[in-house]
Scaffold this active site. Structure first.
Site, mmCIF file in Angstrom:
data_model
loop_
_atom_site.group_PDB
_atom_site.id
_atom_site.type_symbol
_atom_site.label_atom_id
_atom_site.label_comp_id
_atom_site.label_asym_id
_atom_site.label_seq_id
_atom_site.Cartn_x
_atom_site.Cartn_y
_atom_site.Cartn_z
ATOM 1 N N GLU A 183 3.264 -8.344 6.969
ATOM 2 C CA GLU A 183 2.011 -8.674 6.617
ATOM 3 C C GLU A 183 2.157 -9.808 5.509
ATOM 4 O O GLU A 183 1.666 -9.897 4.544
ATOM 5 C CB GLU A 183 1.078 -7.781 6.486
ATOM 6 N N ASP B 147 0.850 -1.150 -0.083
ATOM 7 C CA ASP B 147 -0.053 0.036 0.049
ATOM 8 C C ASP B 147 1.059 1.331 -0.162
ATOM 9 O O ASP B 147 0.719 2.371 1.006
ATOM 10 C CB ASP B 147 -0.969 0.030 1.380
ATOM 11 N N GLU C 163 0.995 -1.709 14.239
ATOM 12 C CA GLU C 163 0.238 -0.754 13.397
ATOM 13 C C GLU C 163 -1.123 -0.535 14.017
ATOM 14 O O GLU C 163 -1.527 -1.736 14.609
ATOM 15 C CB GLU C 163 0.080 -1.219 11.929
ATOM 16 N N TYR D 222 -6.565 -3.122 12.747
ATOM 17 C CA TYR D 222 -7.235 -1.965 12.300
ATOM 18 C C TYR D 222 -8.948 -2.079 12.758
ATOM 19 O O TYR D 222 -9.791 -1.997 11.920
ATOM 20 C CB TYR D 222 -7.164 -1.881 10.899
HETATM 21 C C1 GCB Z 1 -1.449 -2.428 6.733
HETATM 22 C C2 GCB Z 1 -0.103 -2.387 6.116
HETATM 23 C C3 GCB Z 1 0.348 -1.011 5.471
HETATM 24 C C4 GCB Z 1 -0.904 -0.055 5.030
HETATM 25 C C5 GCB Z 1 -2.106 -0.222 6.090
HETATM 26 C C6 GCB Z 1 -3.145 0.520 5.666
HETATM 27 O O1 GCB Z 1 -1.750 -3.276 7.501
HETATM 28 O O2 GCB Z 1 0.817 -2.913 6.630
HETATM 29 O O3 GCB Z 1 1.389 -0.979 4.671
HETATM 30 O O4 GCB Z 1 -0.550 1.167 4.436
HETATM 31 O O5 GCB Z 1 -2.255 -1.230 6.531
HETATM 32 O O6 GCB Z 1 -3.595 1.798 5.926
HETATM 33 O O7 GCB Z 1 -4.029 -0.069 5.096
#
Ligand code: GCB
Length: 645
Positions: free
Chosen positions: A451, A207, A540, A504
């Site tokens: 990931e 991403d 994250e 997330y």
């Molecule tokens: C993740 C990735 C990261 C993305 C992020 C997102 O899990 O490791 O590279 O940018 O989520 O914002 O989706």
């Protein structure tokens, strides 16, 4: 695929052959010294993208064999910089294939004379992703992979040419395959009713925008022909005595002596020794401490190597000085210890990313980012998702910013990317990364991937091997990879020293439901710890936020929502840090560019700073938290925020 990238694949298979051996030689950062000189080749280079259907016109017509301007039109291209955002041409922004760079430089006369006993090296800090380099039309090296330096000894070549004018040509190809790091694939769109003939796109599983070009400085440097090739330093301390353990390698002569001098930060000589391998003892050492853990963070000694050599009647002296921080790192079941004291990663994930220059090294941006880190009270970051520039790593050493040094193993999803060919390349990348960063006190852990599809059966053997290989080169640092797999099916987790988890909640899952975060996060930590009894980092978490969007109650994409996500996560972090949580890294420090998609509004907006480094409301939430944490965790005596700014 072969039809398009033929030139690339020819070079690729050759490189795999050549690189299947362990790396030869060191990769010391080029520096001036009384015996060394440096010539930076940054600035404007001539540039041309090879838009031919098969992207192989440059090879067919041997563009490297004469000045680039003679084989077709050229444009100015700054180095270092990504080429993508420099022009108004959409075709160049999304270009896949070979681009050609060229620069003509004068080699200083004293470097050239064969009798001078000099060695001249051309070094590229990084280029994305596959590079071939020619000097005056002769191929001098090739390298696979972005983000890491490579070099070529061009002494013989320039000494044999009558002129000291040197034409450097670098062809760079940004094509990714299932066996590169990161992996990617070319998809041909054969349906002629929907796509023009020959249409193809490059697919990736990461991403961030796949910026390409020469991203870091290109330099020519001179050493004596007998020279210090590599230095490996590790440090320990006990009973108030520090030990700098060194290993030096010398090339170009077998008749030499080596002496070592260690100076403190005031240039006072504190220890000396002789020989290629040994220990320098430092009574009452000033330890290297992270930012906010001590009032002189990032304390560095200078380790000077003086090598004197003879080759027949010729005498040489080479001097190289490396900063060294005396510190230890240790992982227990529940803690991460630096110098025997619990360290809590209160930090960020970053990207090398900015307007116009893309991933190109940019000093104003670097210094701005370090000022923002200090302002924030962040003591650490992860180099998501690739090794950052050496110039950035130097700042971490000096400022006491702790680094989880991640390799470009991002988006390893396809089963084919877990095969032997990919694994062999991954091992080499880890060797290159450890070789480059092994002496940095700021680097406290290696991350071998982000990931990956670590639930796949092949992932077990793959990560066991990559992690063991990394440890065989550096037994002093823990190794991890960052997972978003389910705790119960992750095949790589048994081999890591620290569990790093991305999640997330209320964003990609249960979107908009802030009320689920606490329960889900609590469950996440409990599950991982119950199974592995290893300390955990939340590597994250975050939410996309458009600066200036406001709602109450908080709705997704508003500044209020980002703050609320953070605060809900923080409530559980506060509980778990008393148990086995050893860190929290926000996603992301700043907004960054991505591929175009319906989930990205001109890039990823999870930054707490905008791409132009202005704070969103969440930056102040995090700043309050980090400064309070620094005081609470006993890392600091109570101090005003301004103390370190
Ligand atoms: C993740 C990735 C990261 C993305 C992020 C997102 O899990 O490791 O590279 O940018 O989520 O914002 O989706």
């Amino acid at each position: 695929m072969i039809t398009i990238m033929m030139g690339y694949f020819v070079a690729f298979s050759f490189s795999m052959l050549a690189l299947s051996w362990a790396l030869e030689g060191g990769m010391l950062y080029p520096k001036d010294s009384p015996s060394r000189e440096l010539k930076e080749l940054n600035g404007l280079w001539s540039f041309r993208a090879d838009f031919s259907d098969r992207r192989d016109q440059g090879f067919q017509q041997q563009w490297y064999s004469r000045p680039l301007r003679e084989s077709g039109p050229i444009i100015d291209m700054p180095v270092p910089a990504s080429f993508n955002d420099i022009t108004q041409d959409a075709k160049l922004r999304d270009f896949i294939g070979w681009v050609w760079y060229e620069k003509e430089v004068w080699i200083p006369q004293p470097w050239v004379s064969a009798s001078a006993g000099k060695r001249v090296v051309l070094r590229v800090g990084s280029a994305h992703y596959y590079s071939i380099v020619w000097v005056n039309g002769a191929k001098v090296t090739q390298h696979e992979g972005g983000h890491l330096p490579f070099e070529a000894d061009i002494t013989k070549l320039i000494q044999s040419s009558p002129m000291a004018l040197c034409r450097i040509t670098i062809a760079v190809n940004n094509t990714l395959t299932l066996h590169t790091l990161p992996p990617g694939s070319i998809q041909h769109k054969a349906d002629n009713s929907r796509y023009p003939p020959g249409y193809f796109v490059q697919n990736t599983n990461f991403d961030f925008f796949n910026y390409a070009g020469i991203h870091r400085p290109v330099v020519l440097y001179m050493t004596p022909s007998a020279y210090i090739d590599d230095i490996t330093l590790t440090t320990t301390f006990a009973d108030n005595v520090g030990s700098v353990n060194y290993k030096v390698s010398v090339k170009g002569s077998s008749d030499f002596t080596v002496s070592l001098n260690l100076y403190d930060a005031r240039s006072k000589l504190v220890a000396t020794a002789l020989g290629l391998e040994g220990h320098l003892l430092v009574p009452s050492p000033n330890l290297w401490w992270p930012y906010l853990m001590h009032d002189t963070p990032g304390y560095l000694y200078s380790f000077e190597v003086v090598m004197k050599a003879k080759n027949g009647s010729n005498q040489y002296q080479d001097i190289y000085t490396l900063p060294v921080g005396i510190r230890t790192v240790e992982v227990t079941k529940t803690q991460f210890l630096i110098n025997g004291k619990p360290f809590y990663f209160q930090g960020v994930n970053k990207h090398e990313d900015a307007d116009i220059r893309g991933k190109g090294l940019d000093w104003p941006l670097i210094v701005k980012d370090f000022n923002l880190l200090k302002w924030l009270g962040a003591n650490s970051f992860r180099t998501s998702h690739y090794p950052y520039a050496e110039e950035i790593m130097d700042m971490c050493d000096r400022y006491g910013i702790v680094v989880i040094d991640e390799c470009p193993g991002v988006g390893i999803k396809n089963p084919e990317s877990f095969g032997e060919k990919s694994l062999a390349h991954h091992l080499i990348v880890m060797e290159e990364q450890v070789r480059r960063d092994k002496n940095r006190p700021s680097v406290v852990m290696w991350s071998v991937a982000n990931e990956p599809a670590s639930q796949l059966p092949a992932a077990g053997y793959y990560f066991k091997t990559v992690i063991a290989h990394t440890k065989s080169f550096d037994p002093t640092r823990p190794v991890t990879f960052v997972s978003n797999s389910n705790y119960s099916s992750d095949k790589g987790a048994p081999y890591v020293d620290v569990i790093c988890v991305n999640s997330y909640f209320s964003w990609y899952h249960d979107s908009g439901h802030l009320e689920v975060i606490e329960l889900q996060l609590n469950t996440q930590f409990d599950n991982w710890y119950r199974l592995y009894q290893k300390p955990i980092i939340q590597s994250e978490y975050g939410a996309d936020t458009i600066p200036g969007f406001h709602t109450d109650p908080p709705l997704m994409f508003t500044e209020e929502y980002q703050k609320a996500v953070l605060q809900n996560y923080h409530a559980i972090f506060d509980k778990k840090m008393k148990q086995n949580l050893i860190g929290e890294l926000i996603w992301n420090f700043a907004d960054f560019m991505t591929a175009q998609s319906i989930t990205r509004v001109v890039g990823n907006k999870k930054g707490i700073f905008t791409r132009q480094r202005q704070p969103k409301s969440a930056a102040f939430v995090l700043r309050d938290r980090y400064w309070k944490l620094a005081n609470k965790t006993g890392m600091l005596p109570p101090l005003p925020k301004t103390h370190y700014l």
